[in-house]
Design an enzyme around this catalytic site. Structure first.
Site, mmCIF file in Angstrom:
data_model
loop_
_atom_site.group_PDB
_atom_site.id
_atom_site.type_symbol
_atom_site.label_atom_id
_atom_site.label_comp_id
_atom_site.label_asym_id
_atom_site.label_seq_id
_atom_site.Cartn_x
_atom_site.Cartn_y
_atom_site.Cartn_z
ATOM 1 N N HIS A 58 0.847 -1.195 0.000
ATOM 2 C CA HIS A 58 0.000 0.000 0.000
ATOM 3 C C HIS A 58 0.881 1.243 0.000
ATOM 4 O O HIS A 58 1.491 1.593 1.015
ATOM 5 C CB HIS A 58 -0.907 0.005 1.240
ATOM 6 C CG HIS A 58 -1.936 1.105 1.227
ATOM 7 N ND1 HIS A 58 -3.288 0.852 1.139
ATOM 8 C CD2 HIS A 58 -1.817 2.458 1.290
ATOM 9 C CE1 HIS A 58 -3.956 2.005 1.158
ATOM 10 N NE2 HIS A 58 -3.074 2.997 1.244
ATOM 11 N N HIS A 60 1.472 5.356 -2.259
ATOM 12 C CA HIS A 60 0.948 6.373 -3.180
ATOM 13 C C HIS A 60 2.137 7.041 -3.874
ATOM 14 O O HIS A 60 2.602 8.101 -3.454
ATOM 15 C CB HIS A 60 0.117 7.412 -2.424
ATOM 16 C CG HIS A 60 -1.162 6.884 -1.868
ATOM 17 N ND1 HIS A 60 -2.384 7.054 -2.491
ATOM 18 C CD2 HIS A 60 -1.418 6.182 -0.732
ATOM 19 C CE1 HIS A 60 -3.331 6.482 -1.762
ATOM 20 N NE2 HIS A 60 -2.764 5.954 -0.684
ATOM 21 N N GLN A 152 -10.409 8.841 -5.303
ATOM 22 C CA GLN A 152 -10.405 9.453 -3.977
ATOM 23 C C GLN A 152 -11.561 10.427 -3.765
ATOM 24 O O GLN A 152 -12.016 10.624 -2.634
ATOM 25 C CB GLN A 152 -9.079 10.166 -3.715
ATOM 26 C CG GLN A 152 -8.935 10.664 -2.283
ATOM 27 C CD GLN A 152 -7.559 11.229 -2.000
ATOM 28 O OE1 GLN A 152 -7.213 12.287 -2.510
ATOM 29 N NE2 GLN A 152 -6.777 10.525 -1.205
ATOM 30 N N HIS A 210 -9.543 1.813 0.137
ATOM 31 C CA HIS A 210 -9.371 2.498 1.412
ATOM 32 C C HIS A 210 -10.707 2.384 2.149
ATOM 33 O O HIS A 210 -11.749 2.783 1.615
ATOM 34 C CB HIS A 210 -9.052 3.978 1.193
ATOM 35 C CG HIS A 210 -7.682 4.239 0.644
ATOM 36 N ND1 HIS A 210 -7.221 3.678 -0.528
ATOM 37 C CD2 HIS A 210 -6.675 5.033 1.108
ATOM 38 C CE1 HIS A 210 -5.986 4.108 -0.764
ATOM 39 N NE2 HIS A 210 -5.634 4.929 0.216
ATOM 40 N N GLU A 213 -11.189 4.973 6.884
ATOM 41 C CA GLU A 213 -9.992 5.652 7.389
ATOM 42 C C GLU A 213 -10.436 6.881 8.177
ATOM 43 O O GLU A 213 -10.272 8.025 7.765
ATOM 44 C CB GLU A 213 -9.056 6.038 6.243
ATOM 45 C CG GLU A 213 -7.710 6.533 6.728
ATOM 46 C CD GLU A 213 -6.778 6.950 5.615
ATOM 47 O OE1 GLU A 213 -5.648 7.359 5.934
ATOM 48 O OE2 GLU A 213 -7.165 6.869 4.431
ATOM 49 N N ASP A 309 2.492 3.423 2.762
ATOM 50 C CA ASP A 309 1.476 4.419 2.445
ATOM 51 C C ASP A 309 2.046 5.685 1.808
ATOM 52 O O ASP A 309 1.703 6.016 0.674
ATOM 53 C CB ASP A 309 0.668 4.760 3.699
ATOM 54 C CG ASP A 309 -0.720 5.321 3.367
ATOM 55 O OD1 ASP A 309 -1.029 5.472 2.186
ATOM 56 O OD2 ASP A 309 -1.485 5.597 4.306
#
Length: 411
Positions: A58, A60, A152, A210, A213, A309
């Site tokens: 995981h 980005h 997102q 996701h 969160e 992350d």
């Protein structure tokens, strides 16, 4: 082109005494004591621990090293707002170079595979995808990257993202992402999940969302994701990242959700560094830590892994692209303290993540591709404790990184 290598005096996790590992034509050819060099380049590993390469399930890459302007509140919400403003103006070169910088750091620390989420929405469209695809291609065979198309801004709140997600899958994304808890209402979150499954089934792709969160115990999309996974027959093909709200649920409800997650065979990824940093910002003491129920999930038989992350960006100002660091923090914050639990933490960015990414031929065994990191440690506990700088990284039979100048090579 592959050189042949012989690594002497290596410790394997399941061996009582040192062995040699012979690598020929990119694969593990022999494992045993006193192997003949046979013209191979010889490395005396001097008791280093041999591990399969690490896996970061995981990350980005599209916003690696994106830290200006700063996130002054330190919250997830502000990070998302700033990132949304910056997407349009960033150059392809900037995105590509920073993604490559992160991948190079990961490689040097012994990571051989990564799953990376890339924003797909009506603001960025596919602007971030293409430079990340270029970085993926540059590092192919070194750090192999699975790209998640990540909506997102929502699939209901941002309906243009639906067709953009399909376009992203056609243009090179590997996995369908999602973030259902960010939709405006539970009904929209449910629709978000169903749309993601429709796209995944169209492309025969896995799903990696996701999920919850947030510190809010009213955020309950994990249970819904498990139910939809079972209904669609998508067991072992769905991953839920973060799952912070699970820690805030009442115990009886949390047990019910964990049971459904186990039935759905969903992999759960905890991202401890980032959630320790982002969550609990509005709490007075005691401050919630934002880490999902790692121990309870493991005890229920759920496949739990851990991810890095972010690195040096709006969401997290630190990070070293080092999965040993992530595993150690996972062990500490999740109270994984017994020997078998420490071993489980060490296995999270290895065997557990390999299952998440559906990797084949993972491990150090005769006939398998030689993908090995040698660590200056004797066992799992020492690897997490010492975070050894001294590492040798072998990818597909090639020595691609040596973090110790004292290593000598002999023909």
């Amino acid at each position: 082109m592959h050189e042949n290598w012989l690594f002497r005096n290596v410790i394997l996790e399941n061996s009582a005494s040192p062995v040699d590992i012979a690598i020929r034509h990119g694969r593990v050819a022999e494992i045993g004591p006193g192997l003949a060099a046979g013209g191979s380049r010889v490395v005396n590993a001097s008791g280093m621990l041999a591990s399969p390469l690490f896996i970061d399930p995981h990350h980005h890459l599209d916003c690696a090293f994106l830290s200006d302007p700063p996130n002054l509140s330190g919250t997830l919400e502000e990070a998302i707002r700033i990132n949304a403003r910056l997407k349009i103006s960033r150059s392809d070169e900037d995105i590509f170079e920073k993604a490559c910088r992160a991948l190079q750091m990961a490689l040097q620390n012994g990571t051989g595979w990564m799953r990376s989420h890339t924003d797909i929405d009506s603001v960025a469209k596919l602007k971030l995808l293409h430079p990340v695809l270029d970085a993926k291609e540059k590092f192919r065979g070194l750090v192999d990257v699975q790209i998640v198309a990540f909506p997102q801004l929502g699939l209901v709140a941002d309906p243009a993202s639906v067709q953009l997600m399909r376009l992203a899958m056609r243009q090179g994304a590997d996995v369908v992402g999602g973030m259902p808890h960010a939709e405006a209402a539970p009904e929209a979150a449910a629709r978000h999940i169903e749309i993601a499954f429709q796209i995944a089934e169209e492309f025969n792709a896995d799903i990696d969302m996701h999920v919850d969160e947030t510190d809010d115990p009213a955020s309950r999309t994990l249970e819904l994701l498990a139910e939809v996974t079972i209904r669609h027959g998508y067991q072992e093909r769905v991953t839920a990242g973060h799952c912070c709200a699970l820690a805030a649920y009442p115990d009886d409800y949390a047990r019910r959700v964990i049971e459904k997650v186990a039935q759905a065979q969903i992999t759960v990824i905890t991202n401890p560094l980032i959630n320790l940093y982002l969550q609990g910002r509005q709490d007075s003491q005691p401050v919630r830590r934002g880490i999902t129920r790692v121990k309870e999930l493991l005890e229920a038989g759920v496949n739990v892994t851990c991810g890095s992350d972010d690195i040096s960006n709006l969401f997290f100002p630190f990070g070293r692209m080092d999965m040993l660091e992530v595993a150690m923090v996972t062990s500490v914050v999740s109270h994984l303290t017994r020997p078998e639990q420490i071993q489980a933490a060490f296995d999270m960015p290895r065997w557990h993540a390999a299952k998440c990414l559906n990797l084949q031929d993972y491990g150090i065994m005769v006939g398998a591709p030689a993908n090995i990191v040698f660590l200056a440690a004797n066992n799992a506990r020492e690897a997490l404790q010492l975070q050894p700088v001294k590492r040798l990284v072998v990818r597909n039979g090639n020595l691609v990184s040596s973090r110790d100048e004292r290593i000598s090579y002999n023909s």
